[in-house]
Design an enzyme around this catalytic site. Structure first.
Site, PDB file in Angstrom:
ATOM      1  N   ALA A  24       0.965  -1.331  -0.037  1.00  0.00           N
ATOM      2  CA  ALA A  24      -0.100   0.041   0.134  1.00  0.00           C
ATOM      3  C   ALA A  24       0.875   1.330   0.057  1.00  0.00           C
ATOM      4  O   ALA A  24       2.206   1.114   0.401  1.00  0.00           O
ATOM      5  CB  ALA A  24      -0.962  -0.161   1.036  1.00  0.00           C
ATOM      6  N   GLY A  26       0.501   5.623   0.492  1.00  0.00           N
ATOM      7  CA  GLY A  26      -0.346   6.707   0.764  1.00  0.00           C
ATOM      8  C   GLY A  26       0.455   8.019   1.080  1.00  0.00           C
ATOM      9  O   GLY A  26       1.746   8.150   0.798  1.00  0.00           O
ATOM     10  N   ARG A  27      -0.215   9.144   1.820  1.00  0.00           N
ATOM     11  CA  ARG A  27       0.757  10.274   1.802  1.00  0.00           C
ATOM     12  C   ARG A  27       1.481  10.030   3.107  1.00  0.00           C
ATOM     13  O   ARG A  27       2.594  10.962   2.971  1.00  0.00           O
ATOM     14  CB  ARG A  27      -0.503  11.489   2.378  1.00  0.00           C
ATOM     15  CG  ARG A  27      -0.862  11.102   3.679  1.00  0.00           C
ATOM     16  CD  ARG A  27      -1.999  12.336   4.223  1.00  0.00           C
ATOM     17  NE  ARG A  27      -2.888  11.625   5.149  1.00  0.00           N
ATOM     18  CZ  ARG A  27      -3.797  11.997   5.793  1.00  0.00           C
ATOM     19  NH1 ARG A  27      -4.409  12.985   5.197  1.00  0.00           N
ATOM     20  NH2 ARG A  27      -4.451  11.275   6.515  1.00  0.00           N
ATOM     21  N   PHE A  28       1.501   9.155   3.865  1.00  0.00           N
ATOM     22  CA  PHE A  28       2.586   9.023   4.990  1.00  0.00           C
ATOM     23  C   PHE A  28       3.834   8.140   4.414  1.00  0.00           C
ATOM     24  O   PHE A  28       4.828   8.249   5.175  1.00  0.00           O
ATOM     25  CB  PHE A  28       1.907   8.102   6.053  1.00  0.00           C
ATOM     26  CG  PHE A  28       1.441   6.884   5.532  1.00  0.00           C
ATOM     27  CD1 PHE A  28       2.122   5.702   5.174  1.00  0.00           C
ATOM     28  CD2 PHE A  28       0.225   6.566   5.279  1.00  0.00           C
ATOM     29  CE1 PHE A  28       1.521   4.666   4.732  1.00  0.00           C
ATOM     30  CE2 PHE A  28      -0.369   5.617   4.826  1.00  0.00           C
ATOM     31  CZ  PHE A  28       0.270   4.486   4.257  1.00  0.00           C
ATOM     32  N   GLY A  29       3.775   7.370   3.226  1.00  0.00           N
ATOM     33  CA  GLY A  29       4.753   6.668   3.063  1.00  0.00           C
ATOM     34  C   GLY A  29       4.223   5.281   2.301  1.00  0.00           C
ATOM     35  O   GLY A  29       3.044   5.401   1.792  1.00  0.00           O
ATOM     36  N   ASP A 143      -8.329  10.157  12.211  1.00  0.00           N
ATOM     37  CA  ASP A 143      -8.325   9.605  10.839  1.00  0.00           C
ATOM     38  C   ASP A 143      -8.813   8.229  10.500  1.00  0.00           C
ATOM     39  O   ASP A 143      -8.377   7.532   9.782  1.00  0.00           O
ATOM     40  CB  ASP A 143      -6.658   9.504  10.288  1.00  0.00           C
ATOM     41  CG  ASP A 143      -6.678   9.714   8.860  1.00  0.00           C
ATOM     42  OD1 ASP A 143      -7.820  10.209   8.075  1.00  0.00           O
ATOM     43  OD2 ASP A 143      -5.821   9.397   8.052  1.00  0.00           O
TER      44      ASP A 143
HETATM   45  N1  ADE Z   1      -2.059  -2.341   4.977  1.00  0.00           N
HETATM   46  C1  ADE Z   1      -1.636  -1.294   6.034  1.00  0.00           C
HETATM   47  N2  ADE Z   1      -1.021  -1.838   6.936  1.00  0.00           N
HETATM   48  C2  ADE Z   1      -1.193  -3.143   6.862  1.00  0.00           C
HETATM   49  C3  ADE Z   1      -0.857  -4.398   7.883  1.00  0.00           C
HETATM   50  N3  ADE Z   1      -0.496  -4.131   8.767  1.00  0.00           N
HETATM   51  N4  ADE Z   1      -0.998  -5.525   7.095  1.00  0.00           N
HETATM   52  C4  ADE Z   1      -1.760  -5.554   6.059  1.00  0.00           C
HETATM   53  N5  ADE Z   1      -1.723  -4.690   5.109  1.00  0.00           N
HETATM   54  C5  ADE Z   1      -1.398  -3.406   5.552  1.00  0.00           C
END
Ligand code: ADE
Length: 309
Positions: A24, A26-29, A143
């Site tokens: 994933a 996002g804005r945080f990294g 959030d």
């Molecule tokens: N996406 C963001 N955090 C996660 C995590 N801990 N496990 C799986 N997908 C995620």
């Protein structure tokens, strides 16, 4: 009560972690799936400019009594040469948002996800008073959204991403903060209006508004009414598109007092009808009229016990 407990400094060895797959961003990294010896973990990699958020998130995870089935399990923080790491438990299913994009939910799945998610939020909002150093203060997430709710293999939920969270220790001010934080489409009317009081109850009610929107996302993907589930859409995506401006949200939520549509055919199912009524209690325009997380938790658990079909 050490806020940097679990945080490794430069000169300490890093945990033996091998990054496997980007999951994933996002804005945080970025969030990576990784191996840590025999365990699979998640690593959130943040740029150095996010140090305040990296520290704040660890401070929340390291509060006493933050280990809970419905709160993402924290492993530790590390400083690397290029960036900052936050290591947590990994959940293969990913976020509720991702799951709802690809799947509809049956009544029993909806109950399980909703109840466990709200149990996590109610626990976060609660203050568990033991000794002074051992008390868990009330925490507002600030959030709350479907991307920040992860699903475990058994479809129970856990709440993640505490970079904007605020703790409320009795007798102390929650510290420097400003009101306009969070994700625009999930912002309560009082944030959009710039009219919030900086008190605990006000922040918890803001989380409850966002919780109502996440429950609506779940409801919109139900497969238990007589018509097929709708395509997944984020809250207000229909009304404001994929990148709403602050002005778009102010017009919809403050001026027009609009909320996502609750479809008539959902109300034919006795359980969904009650979930819909609870959602309306979460996103009330009047913040003081909103139901608390513990109240939503009790309603949902009673509902799933009496209507477990
Ligand atoms: N996406 C963001 N955090 C996660 C995590 N801990 N496990 C799986 N997908 C995620």
């Amino acid at each position: 009560c050490d806020p940097e407990m679990g945080t490794q400094e430069f000169n300490q060895p890093h945990r033996p972690i091998q990054l496997l797959e980007l999951r994933a961003h996002g804005r945080f990294g970025e969030v990576w799936k990784a191996n840590m010896l025999d365990a699979v973990v998640a690593v959130k990699i943040m740029p150095f400019k996010e140090k305040a958020s990296w520290l704040a998130e660890q401070e929340i995870y390291n509060l006493p009594h933050m280990k809970h089935d419905n709160i993402l399990l924290f492993v530790g923080g590390e400083k690397h040469e290029e960036n900052l790491w936050l290591i947590t438990e990994f959940h293969e299913k990913g976020s509720l948002c991702e799951i709802l994009k690809g799947n509809s939910v049956t009544w029993s799945q909806l109950c399980k996800i909703a109840e466990s998610m709200v149990r996590g939020l109610a626990y976060l909002h609660d203050d568990v008073s033991l000794t002074r150093c051992q008390s868990k203060p009330a925490v507002a997430h600030r959030d709350f959204k479907s991307k920040n709710v992860l699903l475990k293999e058994d479809l129970t939920a856990c709440i993640a991403d505490f970079g904007l969270a605020l703790k409320f220790e009795p007798g102390k001010s929650p510290g420097e903060t400003h009101g306009l934080v969070g994700t625009r489409r999930y912002m309560a009317p009082e944030i959009l209006e710039g009219a919030i009081s900086f008190r605990k109850d006000a922040f918890l009610r803001i989380d409850m508004y966002a919780c109502g929107l996440v429950l609506w996302e779940l409801l919109s993907r139900n497969s238990c009414s007589d018509q097929p589930a709708d395509e997944y859409q984020l809250p207000f995506e229909e009304e404001a598109g994929s990148h709403p401006t602050l002005e778009d949200m102010q017009e919809l939520v403050v001026m027009k007092k609009l909320r996502p549509t609750i479809k008539n055919h959902w109300l034919q199912h006795p359980g969904l009808e009650q979930v819909a009524a609870t959602i309306e209690g979460c996103w009330d325009q009047d913040a003081e009229a909103r139901v608390s997380a513990i109240c939503v938790q009790e309603r949902l658990s009673q509902l799933s016990r009496t209507l477990n079909v």
